[in-house]
Design an enzyme around this catalytic site. Structure first.
Site, PDB file in Angstrom:
ATOM      1  N   ARG A   1       0.540  -1.453   0.023  1.00  0.00           N
ATOM      2  CA  ARG A   1       0.236   0.092  -0.515  1.00  0.00           C
ATOM      3  C   ARG A   1       0.883   1.366  -0.293  1.00  0.00           C
ATOM      4  O   ARG A   1       2.026   1.354   0.919  1.00  0.00           O
ATOM      5  CB  ARG A   1      -0.908  -0.113   1.325  1.00  0.00           C
ATOM      6  CG  ARG A   1      -1.931  -0.953   1.325  1.00  0.00           C
ATOM      7  CD  ARG A   1      -3.078  -0.443   0.418  1.00  0.00           C
ATOM      8  NE  ARG A   1      -4.128  -1.543   0.789  1.00  0.00           N
ATOM      9  CZ  ARG A   1      -4.660  -2.475  -0.751  1.00  0.00           C
ATOM     10  NH1 ARG A   1      -4.070  -2.228  -1.809  1.00  0.00           N
ATOM     11  NH2 ARG A   1      -5.603  -2.863  -0.328  1.00  0.00           N
TER      12      ARG A   1
ATOM     13  N   HIS B   1      -1.784   0.634  -9.755  1.00  0.00           N
ATOM     14  CA  HIS B   1      -2.764  -0.150  -8.851  1.00  0.00           C
ATOM     15  C   HIS B   1      -2.621  -1.086  -9.688  1.00  0.00           C
ATOM     16  O   HIS B   1      -4.291  -1.251  -9.995  1.00  0.00           O
ATOM     17  CB  HIS B   1      -3.430   0.814  -7.649  1.00  0.00           C
ATOM     18  CG  HIS B   1      -3.426  -0.182  -7.109  1.00  0.00           C
ATOM     19  ND1 HIS B   1      -4.322   0.729  -5.389  1.00  0.00           N
ATOM     20  CD2 HIS B   1      -3.642  -1.223  -6.562  1.00  0.00           C
ATOM     21  CE1 HIS B   1      -4.348  -0.430  -5.023  1.00  0.00           C
ATOM     22  NE2 HIS B   1      -4.215  -2.064  -5.272  1.00  0.00           N
TER      23      HIS B   1
HETATM   24  N1  LIG Z   1      -1.515  -3.639  -5.303  1.00  0.00           N
HETATM   25  C1  LIG Z   1      -2.397  -4.320  -5.400  1.00  0.00           C
HETATM   26  O1  LIG Z   1      -2.620  -4.589  -6.408  1.00  0.00           O
HETATM   27  C2  LIG Z   1      -2.320  -5.221  -4.325  1.00  0.00           C
HETATM   28  C3  LIG Z   1      -3.559  -6.279  -4.395  1.00  0.00           C
HETATM   29  C4  LIG Z   1      -4.487  -7.008  -3.497  1.00  0.00           C
HETATM   30  C5  LIG Z   1      -3.186  -7.285  -2.046  1.00  0.00           C
HETATM   31  N2  LIG Z   1      -1.939  -5.849  -2.335  1.00  0.00           N
HETATM   32  C6  LIG Z   1      -2.237  -5.777  -0.775  1.00  0.00           C
HETATM   33  O2  LIG Z   1      -1.221  -7.531   0.244  1.00  0.00           O
HETATM   34  C7  LIG Z   1      -1.133  -7.548   1.203  1.00  0.00           C
HETATM   35  C8  LIG Z   1      -0.846  -9.008   1.565  1.00  0.00           C
HETATM   36  O3  LIG Z   1      -2.507  -9.278   1.142  1.00  0.00           O
HETATM   37  P1  LIG Z   1      -2.218 -10.669   1.536  1.00  0.00           P
HETATM   38  O4  LIG Z   1      -3.375 -11.613   0.669  1.00  0.00           O
HETATM   39  O5  LIG Z   1      -0.747 -11.568   1.116  1.00  0.00           O
HETATM   40  O6  LIG Z   1      -2.247 -10.853   3.000  1.00  0.00           O
HETATM   41  P2  LIG Z   1      -2.237 -11.955   4.079  1.00  0.00           P
HETATM   42  O7  LIG Z   1      -2.095 -13.220   3.646  1.00  0.00           O
HETATM   43  O8  LIG Z   1      -2.815 -11.402   5.520  1.00  0.00           O
HETATM   44  O9  LIG Z   1      -0.301 -11.991   4.587  1.00  0.00           O
HETATM   45  C9  LIG Z   1       0.544 -11.365   4.991  1.00  0.00           C
HETATM   46  C10 LIG Z   1       1.180 -10.909   5.746  1.00  0.00           C
HETATM   47  O10 LIG Z   1       2.462  -9.856   5.797  1.00  0.00           O
HETATM   48  C11 LIG Z   1       2.512 -10.315   7.324  1.00  0.00           C
HETATM   49  N3  LIG Z   1       2.020  -9.225   8.452  1.00  0.00           N
HETATM   50  C12 LIG Z   1       1.487  -8.686   8.849  1.00  0.00           C
HETATM   51  N4  LIG Z   1       1.682  -7.890   9.234  1.00  0.00           N
HETATM   52  C13 LIG Z   1       3.186  -8.176   9.763  1.00  0.00           C
HETATM   53  C14 LIG Z   1       4.631  -7.060  10.987  1.00  0.00           C
HETATM   54  N5  LIG Z   1       3.829  -5.938  11.694  1.00  0.00           N
HETATM   55  N6  LIG Z   1       5.033  -7.549  10.767  1.00  0.00           N
HETATM   56  C15 LIG Z   1       5.510  -8.574   9.761  1.00  0.00           C
HETATM   57  N7  LIG Z   1       4.507  -9.357   9.227  1.00  0.00           N
HETATM   58  C16 LIG Z   1       3.263  -9.004   9.320  1.00  0.00           C
HETATM   59  C17 LIG Z   1       2.060 -11.709   7.853  1.00  0.00           C
HETATM   60  O11 LIG Z   1       2.817 -12.445   8.754  1.00  0.00           O
HETATM   61  P3  LIG Z   1       1.869 -13.603   8.941  1.00  0.00           P
HETATM   62  O12 LIG Z   1       1.851 -14.576   8.361  1.00  0.00           O
HETATM   63  O13 LIG Z   1       2.611 -13.988  10.314  1.00  0.00           O
HETATM   64  O14 LIG Z   1       0.414 -13.397  10.022  1.00  0.00           O
HETATM   65  C18 LIG Z   1       1.640 -12.688   6.500  1.00  0.00           C
HETATM   66  O15 LIG Z   1       2.847 -13.425   6.610  1.00  0.00           O
HETATM   67  C19 LIG Z   1      -3.000  -6.690   1.376  1.00  0.00           C
HETATM   68  O16 LIG Z   1      -2.957  -6.508   3.175  1.00  0.00           O
HETATM   69  C20 LIG Z   1      -2.788  -5.081   0.497  1.00  0.00           C
HETATM   70  O17 LIG Z   1      -2.557  -4.185   1.075  1.00  0.00           O
HETATM   71  C21 LIG Z   1      -2.098  -5.004  -3.088  1.00  0.00           C
END
Ligand SMILES: NC(=O)c1ccc[n+]([C@@H]2O[C@H](COP(=O)([O-])OP(=O)(O)OC[C@H]3O[C@@H](n4cnc5c(N)ncnc54)[C@H](OP(=O)(O)O)[C@@H]3O)[C@@H](O)[C@H]2O)c1
Length: 308
Positions: A223, A271
Protein backbone atom coordinates in the site's frame (compact mmCIF):
# COMPACT_ATOMS: atom_id res chain seq x y z
CA UNK A 1 -31.64 -10.87 3.08
CA UNK A 2 -29.80 -8.58 0.73
CA UNK A 3 -26.23 -7.93 -0.33
CA UNK A 4 -25.33 -4.27 -0.60
CA UNK A 5 -22.50 -3.30 -2.99
CA UNK A 6 -20.75 -0.12 -1.76
CA UNK A 7 -18.00 1.21 -3.97
CA UNK A 8 -18.21 5.00 -4.41
CA UNK A 9 -15.19 5.33 -6.68
CA UNK A 10 -15.98 2.74 -9.34
CA UNK A 11 -18.73 1.64 -11.65
CA UNK A 12 -20.01 -1.59 -10.07
CA UNK A 13 -21.89 -2.98 -13.07
CA UNK A 14 -19.27 -5.74 -13.56
CA UNK A 15 -19.71 -6.79 -9.95
CA UNK A 16 -23.49 -6.77 -10.22
CA UNK A 17 -23.53 -8.92 -13.35
CA UNK A 18 -20.94 -11.36 -11.93
CA UNK A 19 -22.90 -11.71 -8.66
CA UNK A 20 -26.21 -12.15 -10.49
CA UNK A 21 -24.63 -14.86 -12.60
CA UNK A 22 -23.15 -16.62 -9.57
CA UNK A 23 -26.54 -16.58 -7.79
CA UNK A 24 -29.56 -15.43 -9.81
CA UNK A 25 -31.67 -15.52 -6.63
CA UNK A 26 -29.46 -13.08 -4.70
CA UNK A 27 -31.18 -9.88 -3.60
CA UNK A 28 -28.73 -7.13 -4.58
CA UNK A 29 -28.76 -3.45 -3.69
CA UNK A 30 -26.19 -0.90 -4.81
CA UNK A 31 -25.14 2.08 -2.74
CA UNK A 32 -26.20 4.90 -2.65
CA UNK A 33 -29.61 3.88 -4.06
CA UNK A 34 -30.57 1.72 -1.09
CA UNK A 35 -34.08 0.29 -1.44
CA UNK A 36 -34.45 -1.33 1.97
CA UNK A 37 -31.80 -0.66 4.63
CA UNK A 38 -33.31 -3.20 7.07
CA UNK A 39 -32.94 -6.04 4.53
CA UNK A 40 -29.17 -5.56 4.17
CA UNK A 41 -27.31 -8.44 5.89
CA UNK A 42 -24.02 -8.32 3.94
CA UNK A 43 -22.00 -5.43 2.49
CA UNK A 44 -19.42 -5.88 -0.26
CA UNK A 45 -17.22 -2.81 -0.09
CA UNK A 46 -14.23 -0.92 -1.42
CA UNK A 47 -13.51 2.39 0.30
CA UNK A 48 -17.00 2.92 1.69
CA UNK A 49 -17.69 6.37 3.17
CA UNK A 50 -16.81 6.25 6.90
CA UNK A 51 -19.86 5.81 9.13
CA UNK A 52 -22.05 4.63 6.26
CA UNK A 53 -22.23 0.93 7.21
CA UNK A 54 -23.76 1.85 10.58
CA UNK A 55 -27.02 2.63 8.73
CA UNK A 56 -27.86 -1.04 8.30
CA UNK A 57 -29.28 -2.46 11.54
CA UNK A 58 -29.27 -6.10 10.38
CA UNK A 59 -25.77 -6.15 8.86
CA UNK A 60 -24.01 -9.46 9.68
CA UNK A 61 -20.82 -9.33 7.61
CA UNK A 62 -18.60 -6.89 5.69
CA UNK A 63 -16.78 -8.33 2.67
CA UNK A 64 -13.77 -6.59 1.16
CA UNK A 65 -13.64 -6.37 -2.65
CA UNK A 66 -9.94 -7.20 -2.45
CA UNK A 67 -7.28 -8.94 -0.40
CA UNK A 68 -6.58 -5.85 1.74
CA UNK A 69 -8.92 -4.53 4.41
CA UNK A 70 -7.21 -1.27 5.44
CA UNK A 71 -9.88 0.61 3.46
CA UNK A 72 -12.53 -0.92 5.77
CA UNK A 73 -10.70 -0.69 9.09
CA UNK A 74 -9.93 3.02 8.66
CA UNK A 75 -13.64 3.70 9.44
CA UNK A 76 -13.81 4.71 13.14
CA UNK A 77 -17.56 3.97 13.23
CA UNK A 78 -17.43 0.49 11.74
CA UNK A 79 -20.23 -1.79 12.97
CA UNK A 80 -19.01 -4.64 15.16
CA UNK A 81 -19.58 -7.49 12.67
CA UNK A 82 -17.09 -9.94 11.11
CA UNK A 83 -14.98 -8.79 8.17
CA UNK A 84 -14.13 -11.20 5.37
CA UNK A 85 -11.51 -10.64 2.68
CA UNK A 86 -11.07 -12.22 -0.74
CA UNK A 87 -8.47 -14.93 -1.19
CA UNK A 88 -8.37 -16.11 -4.75
CA UNK A 89 -5.92 -17.93 -7.05
CA UNK A 90 -6.39 -15.27 -9.74
CA UNK A 91 -5.23 -12.54 -7.32
CA UNK A 92 -2.26 -14.67 -6.30
CA UNK A 93 -1.24 -15.45 -9.87
CA UNK A 94 -1.54 -11.85 -10.98
CA UNK A 95 0.58 -10.58 -8.08
CA UNK A 96 3.18 -13.30 -8.65
CA UNK A 97 3.46 -12.29 -12.32
CA UNK A 98 3.96 -8.65 -11.39
CA UNK A 99 6.58 -9.29 -8.71
CA UNK A 100 8.53 -11.68 -10.97
CA UNK A 101 8.34 -9.14 -13.81
CA UNK A 102 9.60 -6.31 -11.58
CA UNK A 103 12.45 -8.43 -10.18
CA UNK A 104 13.48 -9.59 -13.67
CA UNK A 105 13.26 -6.06 -15.06
CA UNK A 106 15.76 -4.98 -12.44
CA UNK A 107 17.90 -8.13 -12.60
CA UNK A 108 18.22 -8.08 -16.42
CA UNK A 109 18.82 -4.30 -16.39
CA UNK A 110 16.15 -3.44 -18.93
CA UNK A 111 16.15 0.23 -17.89
CA UNK A 112 19.88 0.46 -18.62
CA UNK A 113 19.41 -1.21 -22.02
CA UNK A 114 16.60 1.23 -22.79
CA UNK A 115 18.96 4.12 -22.03
CA UNK A 116 21.68 2.53 -24.22
CA UNK A 117 19.15 2.10 -26.99
CA UNK A 118 18.36 5.83 -26.96
CA UNK A 119 22.10 6.40 -27.57
CA UNK A 120 22.23 3.63 -30.28
CA UNK A 121 24.92 1.94 -28.21
CA UNK A 122 25.55 -1.80 -28.50
CA UNK A 123 26.92 -2.70 -25.09
CA UNK A 124 26.58 -5.97 -23.19
CA UNK A 125 26.34 -5.31 -19.46
CA UNK A 126 27.65 -7.83 -16.93
CA UNK A 127 24.90 -10.22 -15.92
CA UNK A 128 24.73 -11.09 -12.23
CA UNK A 129 23.80 -14.64 -11.32
CA UNK A 130 20.27 -14.95 -9.88
CA UNK A 131 21.41 -16.84 -6.79
CA UNK A 132 23.60 -13.84 -5.97
CA UNK A 133 20.58 -11.53 -5.91
CA UNK A 134 18.91 -11.71 -2.50
CA UNK A 135 15.24 -10.85 -2.89
CA UNK A 136 13.61 -10.05 0.44
CA UNK A 137 9.84 -10.27 0.64
CA UNK A 138 8.09 -8.44 3.47
CA UNK A 139 4.89 -10.37 4.15
CA UNK A 140 4.69 -14.11 3.61
CA UNK A 141 0.91 -14.40 3.39
CA UNK A 142 -1.21 -15.55 0.46
CA UNK A 143 0.54 -13.21 -1.97
CA UNK A 144 4.04 -12.94 -0.51
CA UNK A 145 4.53 -16.69 -0.08
CA UNK A 146 3.51 -17.40 -3.69
CA UNK A 147 5.83 -14.70 -5.08
CA UNK A 148 8.66 -16.01 -2.88
CA UNK A 149 8.19 -19.57 -4.15
CA UNK A 150 8.08 -18.46 -7.80
CA UNK A 151 11.33 -16.50 -7.41
CA UNK A 152 12.99 -19.38 -5.58
CA UNK A 153 12.08 -21.75 -8.44
CA UNK A 154 13.70 -19.28 -10.86
CA UNK A 155 16.95 -19.57 -8.94
CA UNK A 156 16.93 -16.35 -6.91
CA UNK A 157 18.12 -16.26 -3.33
CA UNK A 158 14.88 -15.56 -1.48
CA UNK A 159 14.29 -14.46 2.11
CA UNK A 160 11.01 -13.51 3.70
CA UNK A 161 9.78 -11.66 6.76
CA UNK A 162 6.48 -12.19 8.52
CA UNK A 163 4.90 -11.63 11.91
CA UNK A 164 4.99 -15.30 12.95
CA UNK A 165 7.68 -17.85 11.96
CA UNK A 166 7.20 -19.62 8.62
CA UNK A 167 8.68 -22.69 7.00
CA UNK A 168 8.66 -22.49 3.20
CA UNK A 169 10.83 -24.62 0.92
CA UNK A 170 13.93 -22.73 -0.17
CA UNK A 171 13.01 -19.49 1.59
CA UNK A 172 15.12 -18.12 4.41
CA UNK A 173 12.44 -17.00 6.83
CA UNK A 174 12.64 -14.24 9.44
CA UNK A 175 9.90 -13.27 11.87
CA UNK A 176 8.91 -10.32 14.00
CA UNK A 177 10.59 -7.03 14.83
CA UNK A 178 13.67 -8.64 16.45
CA UNK A 179 14.62 -10.33 13.14
CA UNK A 180 13.87 -7.40 10.83
CA UNK A 181 17.44 -6.09 10.85
CA UNK A 182 18.91 -9.49 9.88
CA UNK A 183 16.30 -9.86 7.16
CA UNK A 184 17.15 -6.45 5.70
CA UNK A 185 20.92 -6.73 6.05
CA UNK A 186 21.51 -9.06 3.09
CA UNK A 187 18.58 -7.92 0.95
CA UNK A 188 19.28 -6.45 -2.51
CA UNK A 189 15.71 -6.30 -3.79
CA UNK A 190 13.05 -5.44 -1.22
CA UNK A 191 9.45 -6.37 -2.06
CA UNK A 192 6.67 -5.06 0.20
CA UNK A 193 3.64 -7.34 0.35
CA UNK A 194 2.52 -6.41 3.84
CA UNK A 195 -0.97 -5.36 4.83
CA UNK A 196 -1.27 -1.72 5.89
CA UNK A 197 -1.68 -1.67 9.67
CA UNK A 198 -0.59 0.74 12.40
CA UNK A 199 2.55 -1.43 12.79
CA UNK A 200 3.50 -1.51 9.12
CA UNK A 201 2.59 2.06 8.14
CA UNK A 202 5.70 4.01 7.03
CA UNK A 203 7.84 0.86 7.27
CA UNK A 204 9.55 1.71 3.96
CA UNK A 205 11.51 4.59 5.43
CA UNK A 206 15.06 5.89 5.67
CA UNK A 207 15.88 3.59 8.60
CA UNK A 208 14.81 0.54 6.59
CA UNK A 209 16.59 1.67 3.42
CA UNK A 210 19.82 2.28 5.35
CA UNK A 211 19.85 -1.35 6.50
CA UNK A 212 19.62 -2.79 2.96
CA UNK A 213 22.62 -3.52 0.77
CA UNK A 214 23.86 -0.38 -0.94
CA UNK A 215 22.20 0.10 -4.32
CA UNK A 216 19.19 -2.05 -3.38
CA UNK A 217 16.02 -1.95 -5.45
CA UNK A 218 12.52 -1.40 -3.99
CA UNK A 219 9.26 -2.92 -5.21
CA UNK A 220 6.16 -1.69 -3.38
CA UNK A 221 2.97 -3.59 -4.14
CA UNK A 222 1.53 -3.41 -0.61
CA UNK A 223 0.00 0.00 0.00
CA UNK A 224 1.10 3.60 -0.52
CA UNK A 225 0.97 4.16 3.25
CA UNK A 226 3.92 1.80 3.70
CA UNK A 227 6.26 4.22 1.94
CA UNK A 228 7.69 7.48 3.24
CA UNK A 229 7.95 9.16 -0.15
CA UNK A 230 10.51 11.82 0.80
CA UNK A 231 12.79 9.10 2.24
CA UNK A 232 12.65 7.18 -1.03
CA UNK A 233 13.68 10.25 -3.05
CA UNK A 234 16.50 10.93 -0.62
CA UNK A 235 17.73 7.31 -0.72
CA UNK A 236 17.70 7.38 -4.55
CA UNK A 237 19.64 10.65 -4.60
CA UNK A 238 22.18 9.26 -2.15
CA UNK A 239 22.62 6.02 -4.12
CA UNK A 240 21.48 3.90 -1.17
CA UNK A 241 18.69 2.70 -3.45
CA UNK A 242 19.27 2.24 -7.18
CA UNK A 243 15.65 2.34 -8.24
CA UNK A 244 12.06 1.56 -7.38
CA UNK A 245 9.01 -0.01 -8.95
CA UNK A 246 5.85 1.36 -7.34
CA UNK A 247 2.30 0.17 -7.92
CA UNK A 248 0.59 1.78 -4.91
CA UNK A 249 0.62 5.36 -3.65
CA UNK A 250 -0.56 7.48 -0.73
CA UNK A 251 -2.81 9.40 -3.10
CA UNK A 252 -4.36 7.45 -5.96
CA UNK A 253 -4.54 8.36 -8.77
CA UNK A 254 -1.02 9.71 -8.37
CA UNK A 255 -1.34 13.52 -8.81
CA UNK A 256 0.01 14.82 -12.14
CA UNK A 257 2.56 17.07 -10.41
CA UNK A 258 4.00 14.25 -8.26
CA UNK A 259 7.81 13.88 -8.64
CA UNK A 260 7.55 10.08 -9.00
CA UNK A 261 6.06 10.44 -12.50
CA UNK A 262 9.22 11.89 -13.99
CA UNK A 263 11.91 10.36 -11.77
CA UNK A 264 14.39 8.51 -14.02
CA UNK A 265 14.79 5.65 -11.56
CA UNK A 266 11.17 5.14 -10.54
CA UNK A 267 8.77 2.95 -12.49
CA UNK A 268 5.13 3.85 -11.81
CA UNK A 269 2.16 1.57 -12.50
CA UNK A 270 -1.42 2.56 -11.58
CA UNK A 271 -2.31 -0.01 -8.87
CA UNK A 272 -2.61 -2.86 -11.35
CA UNK A 273 -0.37 -5.55 -9.90
CA UNK A 274 -3.33 -7.64 -8.83
CA UNK A 275 -6.81 -6.44 -9.67
CA UNK A 276 -9.82 -8.36 -8.40
CA UNK A 277 -11.72 -10.14 -11.17
CA UNK A 278 -15.42 -9.98 -10.17
CA UNK A 279 -16.25 -13.10 -12.21
CA UNK A 280 -13.55 -15.14 -10.43
CA UNK A 281 -14.50 -14.06 -6.91
CA UNK A 282 -18.30 -13.71 -7.13
CA UNK A 283 -18.86 -17.36 -6.02
CA UNK A 284 -16.81 -16.60 -2.89
CA UNK A 285 -18.99 -13.60 -2.07
CA UNK A 286 -22.14 -15.63 -2.67
CA UNK A 287 -20.77 -18.40 -0.42
CA UNK A 288 -20.23 -15.86 2.38
CA UNK A 289 -23.84 -14.65 2.03
CA UNK A 290 -25.11 -18.24 2.21
CA UNK A 291 -23.02 -18.94 5.29
CA UNK A 292 -24.52 -15.89 6.98
CA UNK A 293 -28.01 -17.07 6.07
CA UNK A 294 -27.39 -20.59 7.42
CA UNK A 295 -25.46 -19.42 10.47
CA UNK A 296 -22.35 -21.33 9.33
CA UNK A 297 -18.78 -20.29 10.20
CA UNK A 298 -17.27 -17.71 7.84
CA UNK A 299 -13.98 -18.24 5.97
CA UNK A 300 -11.11 -15.79 5.34
CA UNK A 301 -12.12 -13.64 8.29
CA UNK A 302 -9.93 -10.73 9.32
CA UNK A 303 -8.50 -10.25 12.81
CA UNK A 304 -9.60 -6.72 13.66
CA UNK A 305 -7.14 -6.33 16.48
CA UNK A 306 -4.16 -7.34 14.31
CA UNK A 307 -5.47 -5.30 11.37
CA UNK A 308 -5.32 -7.92 8.58
N1 LIG B 1 -1.18 -3.70 -5.32
C1 LIG B 1 -2.22 -4.49 -5.43
O1 LIG B 1 -2.86 -4.53 -6.49
C2 LIG B 1 -2.60 -5.39 -4.28
C3 LIG B 1 -3.51 -6.42 -4.51
C4 LIG B 1 -3.82 -7.26 -3.46
C5 LIG B 1 -3.25 -7.07 -2.20
N2 LIG B 1 -2.37 -6.05 -2.01
C6 LIG B 1 -1.75 -5.83 -0.70
O2 LIG B 1 -1.06 -7.01 -0.31
C7 LIG B 1 -1.28 -7.22 1.08
C8 LIG B 1 -0.97 -8.65 1.44
O3 LIG B 1 -1.98 -9.53 0.95
P1 LIG B 1 -2.05 -11.05 1.41
O4 LIG B 1 -3.31 -11.62 0.84
O5 LIG B 1 -0.77 -11.73 1.13
O6 LIG B 1 -2.20 -10.86 3.01
P2 LIG B 1 -2.05 -11.97 4.15
O7 LIG B 1 -2.28 -13.33 3.61
O8 LIG B 1 -2.87 -11.48 5.28
O9 LIG B 1 -0.50 -11.87 4.55
C9 LIG B 1 0.04 -10.79 5.22
C10 LIG B 1 1.48 -11.12 5.59
O10 LIG B 1 2.06 -9.97 6.21
C11 LIG B 1 2.64 -10.38 7.47
N3 LIG B 1 2.60 -9.27 8.42
C12 LIG B 1 1.54 -8.54 8.82
N4 LIG B 1 1.90 -7.62 9.73
C13 LIG B 1 3.22 -7.80 9.94
C14 LIG B 1 4.19 -7.18 10.79
N5 LIG B 1 3.85 -6.18 11.64
N6 LIG B 1 5.45 -7.62 10.75
C15 LIG B 1 5.82 -8.63 9.93
N7 LIG B 1 4.95 -9.26 9.08
C16 LIG B 1 3.68 -8.85 9.11
C17 LIG B 1 1.80 -11.54 7.92
O11 LIG B 1 2.51 -12.32 8.89
P3 LIG B 1 1.87 -13.67 9.48
O12 LIG B 1 1.83 -14.65 8.32
O13 LIG B 1 2.82 -14.10 10.50
O14 LIG B 1 0.51 -13.30 9.98
C18 LIG B 1 1.57 -12.27 6.60
O15 LIG B 1 2.65 -13.09 6.28
C19 LIG B 1 -2.73 -6.79 1.25
O16 LIG B 1 -3.02 -6.47 2.61
C20 LIG B 1 -2.81 -5.57 0.37
O17 LIG B 1 -2.47 -4.41 1.09
C21 LIG B 1 -2.02 -5.20 -3.03
Amino acid sequence: MSLLVVCPEQDVSDWVSALEKADPGLDLQTWPRVRDARAVTAALTWQHPPGELGRFPNLKVIVSMGAGVDHILRDPDLPDVPIVRLVDPSLVQSMTEYVVLAVLNHHRQLDAYRRLQTQRRWKQLPRPRPERLAVGIMGLGQLGAAAAQALYHMGFGVRGWSQTPKSLTGIRAFAGDPELASFLAATSVLVCLLPLTPRTENILCRRTFEQLRRGAYLINVGRGGHLVEADLLEALDAGQLSGACLDVFRTEPLPAEHPFWTHPRILVTPHVSSLTDPVAVAPQVVDTCRRVLRGEPLVNTVGRERGY
